[in-house]
Design a protein around this motif. Sequence first.
Motif, PDB file in Angstrom:
ATOM      1  N   ALA A  86      73.685 105.808 -64.639  1.00  0.00           N
ATOM      2  CA  ALA A  86      73.086 104.466 -64.649  1.00  0.00           C
ATOM      3  C   ALA A  86      73.568 103.645 -63.448  1.00  0.00           C
ATOM      4  CB  ALA A  86      73.436 103.746 -65.953  1.00  0.00           C
ATOM      5  N   ILE A  87      74.831 103.828 -63.096  1.00  0.00           N
ATOM      6  CA  ILE A  87      75.406 103.081 -61.970  1.00  0.00           C
ATOM      7  C   ILE A  87      74.771 103.530 -60.647  1.00  0.00           C
ATOM      8  CG2 ILE A  87      77.557 102.894 -60.643  1.00  0.00           C
ATOM      9  CD1 ILE A  87      78.948 102.775 -63.480  1.00  0.00           C
ATOM     10  N   VAL A  88      74.585 104.838 -60.504  1.00  0.00           N
ATOM     11  CA  VAL A  88      73.946 105.353 -59.281  1.00  0.00           C
ATOM     12  C   VAL A  88      72.495 104.865 -59.217  1.00  0.00           C
ATOM     13  CG1 VAL A  88      73.158 107.443 -58.104  1.00  0.00           C
ATOM     14  CG2 VAL A  88      75.492 107.321 -59.017  1.00  0.00           C
ATOM     15  N   ALA A  89      71.831 104.851 -60.376  1.00  0.00           N
ATOM     16  CA  ALA A  89      70.436 104.387 -60.405  1.00  0.00           C
ATOM     17  C   ALA A  89      70.325 102.921 -59.994  1.00  0.00           C
ATOM     18  CB  ALA A  89      69.853 104.582 -61.806  1.00  0.00           C
ATOM     19  N   MET A  90      71.402 102.181 -60.200  1.00  0.00           N
ATOM     20  CA  MET A  90      71.467 100.761 -59.815  1.00  0.00           C
ATOM     21  C   MET A  90      71.647 100.593 -58.299  1.00  0.00           C
ATOM     22  SD  MET A  90      74.354  98.661 -61.888  1.00  0.00           S
ATOM     23  CE  MET A  90      73.932  99.061 -63.571  1.00  0.00           C
ATOM     24  N   GLY A  91      71.931 101.692 -57.613  1.00  0.00           N
ATOM     25  CA  GLY A  91      72.124 101.613 -56.164  1.00  0.00           C
ATOM     26  C   GLY A  91      73.579 101.567 -55.738  1.00  0.00           C
TER      27      GLY A  91
END
Length: 479
Positions: free
Chosen positions: A141-146
């Motif tokens: 989820a954190i990576v998906a947030m950029g």
Amino acid sequence: MELDLVVRGGTVVTAAEAVRADVGVRDGRIVALGERLDGARRTLDAGGLLVLPGGVDTHCHIEQLEANGTVHEESFVTASASAFAGGTTTAICFASQFKGHPIGPTLDEYRRRARAALMDYSFHQIITDPTDQVVAQELPAIVAMGIRSFKVFLTYDPLHVDDAQYLRVLAAARRLGAFVTVHCENYQAIRFMTEALLARGMTAPKYHAWSRPPVVEREATHRAIALAELIDQPIQVFHVSCAEAAEEIARAQARGVKVWGETCPQYLTLTAGHMDRPGFEGAKFMCSPAPREAAEHERVWAMVRRGVLDVISSDHCGYSYEGSAGKAQNGRDASFRDIPNGIPGLAARLPIVFSEGVSKGRIDVTEFVALTATNPARLFGLAPRKGTIAVGSDADLALWDPGRRVTITNALMQHAIDYTPYEGLEVTGWPVATIRRGEVVMQDGRVQAEEKSGRFLPRGPYALTRGRGVFANGFDPVG
Ligand SMILES: [Zn+2]
């Protein structure tokens, strides 16, 4: 074509070349580079100046949340002012994880605080506790947030991860296409040395350096690289302080391992001797790894020139000298173990690297741009929007007077910290204006920008986060 701004008559410097050109800006981006651009609403005369990409500082501890409930003194507002004062326009800061806790709520709070920023910013996610839940649910989820880079500490209570945890982070990063940055010092070795020193009453700030000599950095650097090589995960080794640690990086690079190395101005200017000043004064220079002997500076510069160390960041981490939240938070007779580590350097970074590097003939001005803007932007997926001067890039610029001589004082740093470890250092080369997305945010030392005008920079997938996918026996431990 109507322009919002033209920067006229300067020497435009990129990592590749230095050329006389005007820079045309519209809607916050560079839209033209050429001779005699006109038709702009505003013109800035850059005659006799260098026009540099705004600095990109990929290692800044700003308003960081700590496990003991405290928050770093430097806020996103004061840090932005300090960045602009020193010609920097973009920073990557650190979101925390507290051991035994999920990342989410802490990250949410940190994102909320960061919205006050004037500079553009992104985050590294610190991982202290890579549980199944964190690895399987939070990190994707954190990576998906950029947020596409993780930070691990191989030392420091209560942050450090052991080798098993580090391997889990490397594997998760590989699966998710994220980058990993590593603080490399041997946790057990430092504990052992610290206990031995304290048992003999050797508690003064100068013994900080004795507790963590270069060998503990070299060993952890070797191990960090070896484990990354095992998992085939690209990493950057943070704040390399000495040539013997850099040699580990050089050897791995020669084998084709995707490892990069960063150093900081403190390892080019400060020494262990600074921590031997009378009384508590030495605390002003305490950071980790510790500053080394003076002769090490030239050896680190040699590693910079070889390209082994290709990013110079500040590792800005401010604790004021006075006050209950600062260096003396455990009293002025605290042992070196109980003095918080870190020194401020956001505003001083570019002037020191320019002066020690370009003005003293160690590097040329294109190398300076590469080290302080282009390489960090590229390594962390911010290029080409940040870190260069090109059509289509954000109009982040530092107008630089290469001949201006300045004596560094704390007031010039414009940060929230009550001292600078570089007080009295004479530099040649100084920013006279800073432009962030086409807006003049600093001129002649006066910072002017709206709170909340900084933007979060989400980072998508990019080539450097991928390993090479080559394993001797064909077995991929992650895939
Ligand atoms: Zn740091």
